[in-house]
Write an enzyme that holds these catalytic residues in place. Structure first.
Site, PDB file in Angstrom:
ATOM      1  N   TYR A  11      -0.626  -0.155  10.246  1.00 37.74           N
ATOM      2  CA  TYR A  11      -0.861  -0.814   8.958  1.00 37.74           C
ATOM      3  C   TYR A  11       0.367  -0.670   8.063  1.00 37.74           C
ATOM      4  O   TYR A  11       0.813  -1.639   7.423  1.00 37.74           O
ATOM      5  CB  TYR A  11      -2.082  -0.174   8.299  1.00 37.74           C
ATOM      6  CG  TYR A  11      -2.450  -0.722   6.943  1.00 37.74           C
ATOM      7  CD1 TYR A  11      -3.076  -1.958   6.820  1.00 37.74           C
ATOM      8  CD2 TYR A  11      -2.190   0.005   5.784  1.00 37.74           C
ATOM      9  CE1 TYR A  11      -3.433  -2.461   5.570  1.00 37.74           C
ATOM     10  CE2 TYR A  11      -2.541  -0.482   4.537  1.00 37.74           C
ATOM     11  CZ  TYR A  11      -3.158  -1.709   4.431  1.00 37.74           C
ATOM     12  OH  TYR A  11      -3.507  -2.205   3.202  1.00 37.74           O
ATOM     13  N   LYS A  20       2.952  -3.546   6.312  1.00 37.37           N
ATOM     14  CA  LYS A  20       3.177  -3.621   4.873  1.00 37.37           C
ATOM     15  C   LYS A  20       4.657  -3.486   4.529  1.00 37.37           C
ATOM     16  O   LYS A  20       5.161  -4.136   3.609  1.00 37.37           O
ATOM     17  CB  LYS A  20       2.364  -2.539   4.161  1.00 37.37           C
ATOM     18  CG  LYS A  20       0.859  -2.779   4.196  1.00 37.37           C
ATOM     19  CD  LYS A  20       0.499  -4.082   3.500  1.00 37.37           C
ATOM     20  CE  LYS A  20      -0.986  -4.333   3.441  1.00 37.37           C
ATOM     21  NZ  LYS A  20      -1.303  -5.623   2.763  1.00 37.37           N
ATOM     22  N   HIS A  58     -12.873   3.147   3.032  1.00 31.66           N
ATOM     23  CA  HIS A  58     -12.061   4.229   2.506  1.00 31.66           C
ATOM     24  C   HIS A  58     -12.953   5.377   2.018  1.00 31.66           C
ATOM     25  O   HIS A  58     -14.173   5.275   2.012  1.00 31.66           O
ATOM     26  CB  HIS A  58     -11.168   3.705   1.385  1.00 31.66           C
ATOM     27  CG  HIS A  58     -10.084   2.791   1.879  1.00 31.66           C
ATOM     28  ND1 HIS A  58     -10.191   1.425   1.823  1.00 31.66           N
ATOM     29  CD2 HIS A  58      -8.896   3.050   2.466  1.00 31.66           C
ATOM     30  CE1 HIS A  58      -9.108   0.882   2.338  1.00 31.66           C
ATOM     31  NE2 HIS A  58      -8.300   1.842   2.737  1.00 31.66           N
ATOM     32  N   SER A  67       0.836  -1.194   0.000  1.00 27.95           N
ATOM     33  CA  SER A  67       0.000   0.000   0.000  1.00 27.95           C
ATOM     34  C   SER A  67       0.870   1.243   0.000  1.00 27.95           C
ATOM     35  O   SER A  67       1.954   1.262   0.615  1.00 27.95           O
ATOM     36  CB  SER A  67      -0.899   0.011   1.240  1.00 27.95           C
ATOM     37  OG  SER A  67      -1.481   1.287   1.435  1.00 27.95           O
ATOM     38  N   SER A  68       0.401   2.282  -0.669  1.00 30.78           N
ATOM     39  CA  SER A  68       1.137   3.549  -0.670  1.00 30.78           C
ATOM     40  C   SER A  68       1.138   4.200   0.709  1.00 30.78           C
ATOM     41  O   SER A  68       1.849   5.188   0.930  1.00 30.78           O
ATOM     42  CB  SER A  68       0.551   4.513  -1.708  1.00 30.78           C
ATOM     43  OG  SER A  68      -0.823   4.740  -1.467  1.00 30.78           O
ATOM     44  N   CYS A  69       0.374   3.639   1.664  1.00 28.19           N
ATOM     45  CA  CYS A  69       0.400   4.135   3.046  1.00 28.19           C
ATOM     46  C   CYS A  69       1.785   3.990   3.670  1.00 28.19           C
ATOM     47  O   CYS A  69       2.087   4.635   4.674  1.00 28.19           O
ATOM     48  CB  CYS A  69      -0.609   3.369   3.906  1.00 28.19           C
ATOM     49  SG  CYS A  69      -2.329   3.678   3.480  1.00 28.19           S
TER      50      CYS A  69
END
Length: 312
Positions: A132, A136, A176, A103-105
């Site tokens: 999170y 990842k 989201h 994820s770009s998170c």
């Protein structure tokens, strides 16, 4: 190939399976009772019995800002445990191909946009979804380490931007932004609500890709896996403000009310736009426009509105 798809019942998994009918691969899609990713023994037992040739790891605990802030332990521990169990077991069984969905998170909160794949662990993470993100990052790094130790094991990571589309969660509390806003605006129109609240000033920028496009990318990646980079962003290379998303959804829905901003609410990172240079070099680009994706998602929401998933 025989491909194990974890998270087959999630949004990404269901979109992959919708497209799988057009391809010749055989997908193993166990439920959590058949394959408990939090239990290493369960993972090893499943791999022993079914012997997949490739694993696509799309399972995870996911949610928006509210969910991440309310349950940081679960978002860190469960996602970390699932990633470590499935990756270590795949290595033990010498499964040659592993596609990890990240994820770009996991990019630093203050990193310069667009976000390139080289920025992982180059700065402080966004606090509202740090747990999170850490999980990842761990899975992404483990894929790299496994490939470094055993180059014949192609364990690679894709880093999608934010997603929306068919099979999304439509809730103001654990989904989201786009699906939550779709539900909020449709409800406001039905109830003749004159005003809708937006968290923050609405100027934070986000990149959202239609989940059906990500599914198409997955099959492209399967066919070209050997030449795919170790880590690669998958997105649009274009972003919009939160206000613009609200306005576009309102236009599609036909909502004529006003918007107000609650400046006391958290907004997350100011911008999260991926660098799509590697993606372009890999030869793939998205097909679905924002408006078209919103229209398809609203159509899905309205057709499934009475299902339990939308009332929970």
């Amino acid at each position: 190939m025989k491909i194990l798809l974890t998270g087959a019942n999630g949004m990404v998994g269901k979109n992959i399976l919708e497209l799988a009918k057009q391809h010749k691969h055989h997908f193993l899609t166990p439920s959590s009772s058949e394959l408990n990713l939090l239990d290493n023994a369960s993972v090893q037992k499943f791999l022993t019995e079914h012997q997949p040739e490739m694993i696509i790891h799309a399972a995870g605990i996911v949610g928006g800002i509210q969910a991440n802030m309310a349950q940081p332990v679960k978002f860190l521990v469960d996602n970390m445990q699932m990633g470590l169990n499935i990756l270590n077991s795949a290595k033990t069984f010498a499964i040659k191909r592993f596609l990890n969905l990240s994820s770009s998170c996991m990019y630093p909160r203050d990193a310069q946009n667009p976000l390139s794949e080289t920025l992982i662990l180059k700065g402080e993470l966004e606090p509202t979804n740090e747990g999170y993100a850490l999980a990842k990052i761990a899975a992404t790094r483990l894929c790299e380490y496994i490939n470094q130790e055993q180059p014949e094991l192609l364990y690679k990571t894709i880093i999608p931007c934010n997603l929306f589309g068919h099979h999304d969660k439509f809730s103001e509390h654990n989904s989201h932004m786009i699906p939550a806003v779709i539900k909020k605006i449709i409800t406001a129109k039905e109830d003749s609500t004159a005003e809708i609240e937006i968290w923050g000033d609405g100027e934070a920028r986000r990149e959202f890709m239609y989940a059906g496009d990500l599914a198409e990318f997955i099959f492209y990646a399967i066919e070209h896996f050997d030449r795919m980079p170790q880590n690669m962003n998958v997105g649009l290379g274009t972003d919009y403000t939160i206000n613009e998303y609200y306005q576009r959804i309102a236009e599609v829905v036909g909502y004529k009310g006003a918007f107000k901003h609650d400046l006391s609410k958290p907004v997350g990172m100011k911008q999260k736009l991926i660098d799509d240079s590697k993606l372009k070099a890999f030869g793939w680009s998205h097909k679905t426009s924002l408006t078209s994706g919103i229209e398809k998602t609203i159509e899905f929401y309205l057709s499934e509105k009475n299902n339990d998933q939308f009332t929970n």
